[in-house]
Design a protein around this motif. Sequence first.
Motif, PDB file in Angstrom:
ATOM      1  N   SER A   1      12.751   1.027 -45.712  1.00  0.00           N
ATOM      2  CA  SER A   1      13.217   0.036 -46.689  1.00  0.00           C
ATOM      3  C   SER A   1      12.331  -1.197 -46.735  1.00  0.00           C
ATOM      4  O   SER A   1      12.369  -1.965 -47.693  1.00  0.00           O
TER       5      SER A   1
ATOM      6  N   TYR B   1      23.666   0.814 -45.595  1.00  0.00           N
ATOM      7  CA  TYR B   1      23.429  -0.103 -46.719  1.00  0.00           C
ATOM      8  C   TYR B   1      23.771  -1.543 -46.334  1.00  0.00           C
ATOM      9  O   TYR B   1      23.021  -2.480 -46.656  1.00  0.00           O
TER      10      TYR B   1
ATOM     11  N   LYS C   1      20.897  -4.429 -46.612  1.00  0.00           N
ATOM     12  CA  LYS C   1      20.976  -5.490 -47.618  1.00  0.00           C
ATOM     13  C   LYS C   1      20.992  -6.879 -46.987  1.00  0.00           C
ATOM     14  O   LYS C   1      20.651  -7.876 -47.648  1.00  0.00           O
TER      15      LYS C   1
ATOM     16  N   SER D   1      14.610  -3.776 -52.341  1.00  0.00           N
ATOM     17  CA  SER D   1      15.704  -3.057 -53.018  1.00  0.00           C
ATOM     18  C   SER D   1      15.316  -1.652 -53.441  1.00  0.00           C
ATOM     19  O   SER D   1      16.079  -0.703 -53.258  1.00  0.00           O
TER      20      SER D   1
END
Length: 403
Positions: free
Chosen positions: A244, A285, A289, A296
């Motif tokens: 990510s 998630y 986040k 994103s």
Amino acid sequence: MIIKIVALVVLGVLCLFGIVKLLKLYSIHYVIRNKDFNIKQNTKFLVIIPMYKEQLRFEQCIKAFDLLDYEKDKVTIVISCTAKEEGTETTKMLVDEYLKNNNTNLKFEVVEYPKKNGNAAEQVNYAFKQFKNEGDVLAIYNADSIPHPLSLKAANLEYQDQKVNVVQQPIYFFNNIGSNLFSLGYSFHQTLFDMTINMWSSLFSKGVQVTGRGLYIRCSFIGEEIYSTDFFCEDTALSSVLVSKGERIVSLSVFENNEPPPNLSAIIHQHSVWYNTASDVKGLYSMLKNDPETKSKYIVFKLFEQSYKNMIWLFGAPILWILGCIYPITFLFLYLYCLLTITCLKYTFRFPIKNINVFYASFSLMLFLLVLNLGPLLDIYKRFLVRLKFSDKHEKYKTTRGE
């Protein structure tokens, strides 16, 4: 008619899948062959090995790591035990006694994580805080790991590139293979998976997965902790964070030898632990986040990919069983797929499997693929019991060792 079409599609996918795996295996062999590791050894390594109830493996582990070919003043190996293990012959007691009575080529240290409710991730985090100034690069292994003697030289070569922060050593699972059919199938499946998915992606793309053994991380890249301790599988969570962030995961060109669980029960319990984190998309998630460095577009991609893999893991075996019962030729194609990939693996790479019969091994792999979803089902069942309050807590399982 619809079932017949589905069966033909599945058989076609199996054939295509086999061909793609063959191409991947030969491509990997071509890329990693004849690499020269004889450059200046200017990287200092801190190796951490968490141990819990490893009375059967600690001596093998110490001997294997002491064979690492590298300048001895640039390697510190830390065995991180835990106070959770109690008794008259704990792993720490045995390790301390062994190191006291035997000379080693490399420097070994032993620490004990003081809390009695910790896990391997906390043991690694604790040991790193104690010794983080001992190395430029941290390497994390398991107690049953047998790294290639040139592992540190290979890692040193990769870390000449200052942009490289994360390096993953590929794994094959042919150490201490017993006579159990499912254990043999596991060995080939995990080896093929690691090579054609993880290693392939690391060599030809940015990488998609790290595992908690054979993992190298530049110390300056690590924050306060290496692993999140909120998940059963700390390496799955770490993989999500790295992907990510868009971080590149580089593959070593030498392998680590590892051992499979000794029987089907141990495999099912291990897979249930893996699936517990892999299927916790909501938890992953939430973690991602809240990290300001994640992007994103990578978060969406990673979680979508994880959900897709979870569906295959959970429903792949039942689909094969249904189609095989209706059209038995499905099992023949599945066996041929296993035979093709195992033959390629055996005769392309120098793994210690020369005495294993490929026809028997192919049957074991086919059998393993047909029970691959039992681990996820066990995890779902345990979580269901907790939700209904028939069970207080879903405990993490420690994989048993073969004798």
